[in-house]
Design a protein around this motif. Structure first.
Motif, short mmCIF file in Angstrom:
data_model
loop_
_atom_site.label_atom_id
_atom_site.label_comp_id
_atom_site.label_asym_id
_atom_site.label_seq_id
_atom_site.Cartn_x
_atom_site.Cartn_y
_atom_site.Cartn_z
N LYS A 1 0.84 -1.22 0.00
CA LYS A 1 0.00 0.00 0.00
C LYS A 1 0.86 1.26 0.00
N GLU A 2 1.92 1.27 0.81
CA GLU A 2 2.83 2.42 0.82
C GLU A 2 3.54 2.56 -0.52
N ARG A 3 3.92 1.45 -1.12
CA ARG A 3 4.64 1.49 -2.41
C ARG A 3 3.74 2.03 -3.52
N VAL A 4 2.50 1.57 -3.58
CA VAL A 4 1.57 2.07 -4.58
C VAL A 4 1.35 3.56 -4.38
N ALA A 5 1.16 3.98 -3.14
CA ALA A 5 0.97 5.41 -2.85
C ALA A 5 2.20 6.21 -3.26
N GLU A 6 3.38 5.68 -3.03
CA GLU A 6 4.62 6.36 -3.40
C GLU A 6 4.69 6.53 -4.92
N ILE A 7 4.34 5.49 -5.67
CA ILE A 7 4.37 5.56 -7.13
C ILE A 7 3.38 6.59 -7.64
N VAL A 8 2.16 6.57 -7.11
CA VAL A 8 1.15 7.56 -7.52
C VAL A 8 1.66 8.97 -7.19
N GLY A 9 2.23 9.15 -6.02
CA GLY A 9 2.74 10.45 -5.62
C GLY A 9 3.89 10.92 -6.50
N TYR B 1 4.63 9.98 -9.70
CA TYR B 1 4.27 10.19 -11.10
C TYR B 1 3.05 11.08 -11.29
N GLY B 2 2.19 11.14 -10.27
CA GLY B 2 0.93 11.87 -10.38
C GLY B 2 -0.20 10.93 -10.74
N ASP C 1 -2.88 11.25 -12.44
CA ASP C 1 -3.42 11.28 -13.79
C ASP C 1 -2.39 10.99 -14.87
N SER C 2 -1.15 10.71 -14.47
CA SER C 2 -0.13 10.34 -15.45
C SER C 2 -0.38 8.93 -15.96
N LEU C 3 0.29 8.55 -17.00
CA LEU C 3 0.17 7.21 -17.54
C LEU C 3 0.50 6.16 -16.46
N VAL C 4 1.61 6.35 -15.77
CA VAL C 4 2.00 5.40 -14.72
C VAL C 4 1.02 5.46 -13.55
N GLY C 5 0.55 6.65 -13.21
CA GLY C 5 -0.43 6.78 -12.14
C GLY C 5 -1.73 6.04 -12.46
N ARG C 6 -2.20 6.19 -13.70
CA ARG C 6 -3.42 5.47 -14.11
C ARG C 6 -3.19 3.97 -14.07
N PHE C 7 -2.03 3.53 -14.59
CA PHE C 7 -1.72 2.10 -14.59
C PHE C 7 -1.69 1.54 -13.17
N ILE C 8 -0.95 2.20 -12.28
CA ILE C 8 -0.76 1.63 -10.94
C ILE C 8 -2.06 1.62 -10.16
N ARG C 9 -2.89 2.63 -10.35
CA ARG C 9 -4.20 2.62 -9.68
C ARG C 9 -5.06 1.48 -10.22
N ARG C 10 -5.00 1.25 -11.52
CA ARG C 10 -5.77 0.17 -12.14
C ARG C 10 -5.23 -1.20 -11.70
N ALA C 11 -3.92 -1.31 -11.56
CA ALA C 11 -3.30 -2.59 -11.20
C ALA C 11 -3.33 -2.86 -9.70
N SER C 12 -3.59 -1.85 -8.88
CA SER C 12 -3.44 -2.03 -7.43
C SER C 12 -4.26 -3.18 -6.84
N PRO C 13 -5.51 -3.43 -7.26
CA PRO C 13 -6.19 -4.60 -6.68
C PRO C 13 -5.46 -5.91 -6.98
N GLU C 14 -4.92 -6.02 -8.19
CA GLU C 14 -4.17 -7.23 -8.55
C GLU C 14 -2.86 -7.30 -7.77
#
Length: 187
Positions: free
Chosen positions: A144-152, A154-155, A157-170
């Motif tokens: 959870k901390e790692r996903v939050a760090e990645i979103v923070g 990259y942002g 709404d960035s490509l990576v931010g959208r991907f990681i939010r979409r992938a987070s349940p998996e």
């Protein structure tokens, strides 16, 4: 042979990342250290996981960044330049739900065709666990901390931010499966 694979992987990753991307190299070393914690869970595949862990981000190396999508660039480098083990290459190509990011980048077909998913779910989950429980500086963290760090970083709404939010349940499901396997091990 297994020690040779691990030693080769460490040398290759360090040669590509150590000088140009020291923080990425620190992360890769931390991911490999996490992989060592899964020896008893993975048995014969422990060395393969450790090699994939230390090499998973090799495609970030500036000289290898042909497409700008590190899983694909790294896997192509390992396949084409080093003729690396097929399962190793496929793990690097598909680490941490890369197909979802490839889709965001319009590269899903290329990734799927060139590097089909590894069928061993525990091995795939183990690499997710290693990557997603390691900070950019190579220290252990929670998923959870790692996903939050990645979103923070990259942002949202960035490509990576959208991907990681979409992938987070998996990601969280894979991490939970590995943690269940670890807790089932005799102490």
């Amino acid at each position: 042979m297994d020690d040779e694979l691990t030693n080769w992987a460490v040398h290759t990753a360090e040669a590509e990342l150590g000088g140009s991307l020291p923080r990425r190299w620190a992360h890769s070393q931390g991911v490999a250290a996490r992989a060592a914690e899964l020896r008893t869970v993975l048995g014969d595949d422990a060395h393969l996981l450790r090699a994939a862990a230390v090499l998973h981000d090799v495609g970030y190396a500036p000289r290898l960044a042909a497409t700008g999508f590190h899983p694909l660039d790294g896997a192509r480098f390992l396949r084409d330049v080093h003729e690396a083990d097929e399962r190793l290459v496929r793990l690097v190509a598909n680490h941490s739900f890369a197909l979802l990011e490839a889709e965001e980048r319009g590269l899903r077909n290329a990734l799927e065709v060139e590097f089909p998913l590894v069928e061993d779910q525990l091995l795939v989950d183990a690499l997710v666990w290693c990557d997603m429980t390691t900070t950019p500086d190579g220290e252990p963290t929670t998923a959870k901390e790692r996903v939050a760090e990645i979103v923070g970083r990259y942002g949202a709404d960035s490509l990576v931010g959208r991907f990681i939010r979409r992938a987070s349940p998996e990601i969280f499901a894979a991490v939970a499966r590995v943690e269940a396997a670890l807790s089932a091990q005799p102490r």
